[in-house]
Design a protein around this motif. Sequence first.
Motif, mmCIF file in Angstrom:
data_model
loop_
_atom_site.group_PDB
_atom_site.id
_atom_site.type_symbol
_atom_site.label_atom_id
_atom_site.label_comp_id
_atom_site.label_asym_id
_atom_site.label_seq_id
_atom_site.Cartn_x
_atom_site.Cartn_y
_atom_site.Cartn_z
ATOM 1 N N ARG A 168 0.830 -1.208 0.000
ATOM 2 C CA ARG A 168 0.000 0.000 0.000
ATOM 3 C C ARG A 168 0.862 1.255 0.000
ATOM 4 N NH1 ARG A 168 -3.088 -3.177 3.669
ATOM 5 N NH2 ARG A 168 -2.167 -2.088 5.440
ATOM 6 N N ALA A 169 1.953 1.230 0.756
ATOM 7 C CA ALA A 169 2.851 2.388 0.784
ATOM 8 C C ALA A 169 3.509 2.599 -0.576
ATOM 9 C CB ALA A 169 3.910 2.194 1.860
ATOM 10 N N SER A 170 3.866 1.514 -1.259
ATOM 11 C CA SER A 170 4.481 1.626 -2.587
ATOM 12 C C SER A 170 3.498 2.213 -3.591
ATOM 13 C CB SER A 170 4.961 0.247 -3.059
ATOM 14 O OG SER A 170 5.969 -0.268 -2.218
ATOM 15 N N GLU A 171 2.240 1.794 -3.520
ATOM 16 C CA GLU A 171 1.230 2.350 -4.425
ATOM 17 C C GLU A 171 1.022 3.838 -4.177
ATOM 18 O OE1 GLU A 171 -2.164 -0.072 -3.704
ATOM 19 O OE2 GLU A 171 -1.668 -1.491 -5.305
ATOM 20 N N ALA A 172 0.972 4.215 -2.899
ATOM 21 C CA ALA A 172 0.808 5.635 -2.577
ATOM 22 C C ALA A 172 2.001 6.441 -3.075
ATOM 23 C CB ALA A 172 0.639 5.807 -1.068
ATOM 24 N N ARG A 173 3.197 5.866 -2.963
ATOM 25 C CA ARG A 173 4.398 6.556 -3.427
ATOM 26 C C ARG A 173 4.383 6.718 -4.941
ATOM 27 N NH1 ARG A 173 7.905 10.452 -2.651
ATOM 28 N NH2 ARG A 173 10.047 9.933 -3.224
ATOM 29 N N ARG A 175 1.728 7.051 -6.870
ATOM 30 C CA ARG A 175 0.793 8.125 -7.209
ATOM 31 C C ARG A 175 1.385 9.494 -6.869
ATOM 32 N NH1 ARG A 175 -2.770 4.343 -4.501
ATOM 33 N NH2 ARG A 175 -3.904 3.113 -6.054
ATOM 34 N N GLU A 176 2.087 9.562 -5.756
ATOM 35 C CA GLU A 176 2.708 10.834 -5.361
ATOM 36 C C GLU A 176 3.766 11.265 -6.362
ATOM 37 O OE1 GLU A 176 5.441 12.661 -1.712
ATOM 38 O OE2 GLU A 176 4.576 10.665 -1.556
ATOM 39 N N LEU A 177 4.581 10.315 -6.828
ATOM 40 C CA LEU A 177 5.632 10.647 -7.781
ATOM 41 C C LEU A 177 5.041 11.084 -9.117
ATOM 42 C CD1 LEU A 177 8.169 7.774 -7.040
ATOM 43 C CD2 LEU A 177 8.533 10.209 -6.653
ATOM 44 N N CYS A 178 3.913 10.483 -9.526
ATOM 45 C CA CYS A 178 3.292 10.854 -10.798
ATOM 46 C C CYS A 178 2.814 12.302 -10.784
ATOM 47 C CB CYS A 178 2.123 9.927 -11.107
ATOM 48 S SG CYS A 178 2.634 8.321 -11.756
ATOM 49 N N ALA A 179 2.548 12.849 -9.588
ATOM 50 C CA ALA A 179 2.085 14.240 -9.493
ATOM 51 C C ALA A 179 3.226 15.232 -9.701
ATOM 52 C CB ALA A 179 1.421 14.488 -8.141
ATOM 53 N N SER A 202 9.538 2.258 -6.412
ATOM 54 C CA SER A 202 8.165 2.177 -5.925
ATOM 55 C C SER A 202 7.375 1.139 -6.704
ATOM 56 C CB SER A 202 7.483 3.546 -6.023
ATOM 57 O OG SER A 202 8.147 4.505 -5.236
ATOM 58 N N CYS A 203 7.606 1.083 -8.005
ATOM 59 C CA CYS A 203 6.918 0.113 -8.848
ATOM 60 C C CYS A 203 7.355 -1.307 -8.505
ATOM 61 C CB CYS A 203 7.209 0.430 -10.311
ATOM 62 S SG CYS A 203 5.986 -0.212 -11.455
ATOM 63 N N LEU A 204 8.627 -1.471 -8.193
ATOM 64 C CA LEU A 204 9.112 -2.769 -7.727
ATOM 65 C C LEU A 204 8.397 -3.182 -6.448
ATOM 66 C CD1 LEU A 204 12.969 -2.579 -8.353
ATOM 67 C CD2 LEU A 204 11.400 -4.257 -9.311
ATOM 68 N N GLY A 205 8.214 -2.213 -5.542
ATOM 69 C CA GLY A 205 7.505 -2.498 -4.314
ATOM 70 C C GLY A 205 6.074 -2.921 -4.549
ATOM 71 N N CYS A 206 5.476 -2.437 -5.635
ATOM 72 C CA CYS A 206 4.092 -2.797 -5.965
ATOM 73 C C CYS A 206 3.995 -4.155 -6.656
ATOM 74 C CB CYS A 206 3.473 -1.742 -6.872
ATOM 75 S SG CYS A 206 3.166 -0.147 -6.104
ATOM 76 N N SER A 207 4.930 -4.450 -7.557
ATOM 77 C CA SER A 207 4.715 -5.538 -8.512
ATOM 78 C C SER A 207 5.778 -6.623 -8.503
ATOM 79 C CB SER A 207 4.632 -4.955 -9.932
ATOM 80 O OG SER A 207 3.717 -3.886 -9.994
ATOM 81 N N ALA A 208 6.752 -6.551 -7.598
ATOM 82 C CA ALA A 208 7.836 -7.533 -7.623
ATOM 83 C C ALA A 208 7.324 -8.952 -7.428
ATOM 84 C CB ALA A 208 8.874 -7.184 -6.554
ATOM 85 N N GLY A 209 6.348 -9.120 -6.537
ATOM 86 C CA GLY A 209 5.808 -10.453 -6.296
ATOM 87 C C GLY A 209 5.181 -11.054 -7.534
ATOM 88 N N LEU A 210 4.431 -10.247 -8.268
ATOM 89 C CA LEU A 210 3.799 -10.729 -9.491
ATOM 90 C C LEU A 210 4.830 -11.075 -10.564
ATOM 91 C CD1 LEU A 210 0.802 -8.226 -9.730
ATOM 92 C CD2 LEU A 210 0.683 -10.654 -9.151
ATOM 93 N N MET A 211 5.867 -10.244 -10.679
ATOM 94 C CA MET A 211 6.875 -10.497 -11.701
ATOM 95 C C MET A 211 7.696 -11.747 -11.375
ATOM 96 S SD MET A 211 6.348 -8.411 -13.995
ATOM 97 C CE MET A 211 5.167 -7.077 -14.092
#
Length: 234
Positions: A168-173, A175-179, A202-211
């Motif tokens: 959740r923190a990675s996803e929030a990060r 979105r914050e960076l995209c701003a 941040s993207c690694l924190g979101c999707s590393a498990g899936l990859m």
Amino acid sequence: MSLARMLSAVGLIRPSRRRGFCPACRLFQTGDAPQEIAAPALIALAFLIVAALAWALTIAQSRSMDDMTMGLGSIGPFVAGWVVMMAAMMLPSATPLVFEFARSAEGRRGWQAATALLGVTYLGLWLAFGVASYALYNAVGMPWPNQGLIGGAALVIAGLYALTPVKRASEARCRELCALHGPLPFNLMRSAVVVGARYGLSCLGCSAGLMLAMVLIGMSSLVWMTVLAAVVLA
């Protein structure tokens, strides 16, 4: 709200700066004010075109390669295939960041090259993750006889990871960076590297498990790639 006004509100088009014939200006003309496609929007579109070409190449490769659940092959072909897949799967989700960076940097010297460097840095983080996964895969002696069960377990773990505070923190990060709050620093190239690296982490924190699950299931599975890409984009 008309389509032209909506596109103008988000910065995709703007009042025309051109003289003479301009097809885009006529397409988006509102009243007496002709519009043109903003240069940052064209840069973002270029990233999407690269992603589309990467998807086309990935589909072609998936139809011709052997089942990679029996192994990842040598490092060279793996790296080439991994970079193409990451460009296909991950660049669309990075497009908002690319657009905001280009819009903030437009007008400064070398802003187009800096935006491209951001994309290269972002993919470089995913390349590093892929190489690390490759090394781990071979270090533990995979593939194992029950590789299918291992891939299923990896998907379950990735699903459980999605419920953790780190995810959740990675996803929030992300979105914050995209701003991209505030102006970019003076050194535009360094800013591109920093922004691309931060977003990549941040993207690694979101999707590393899936990859990682995709590596274990098999990189030749086009269905899994499509499903995972959709999940990442969502």
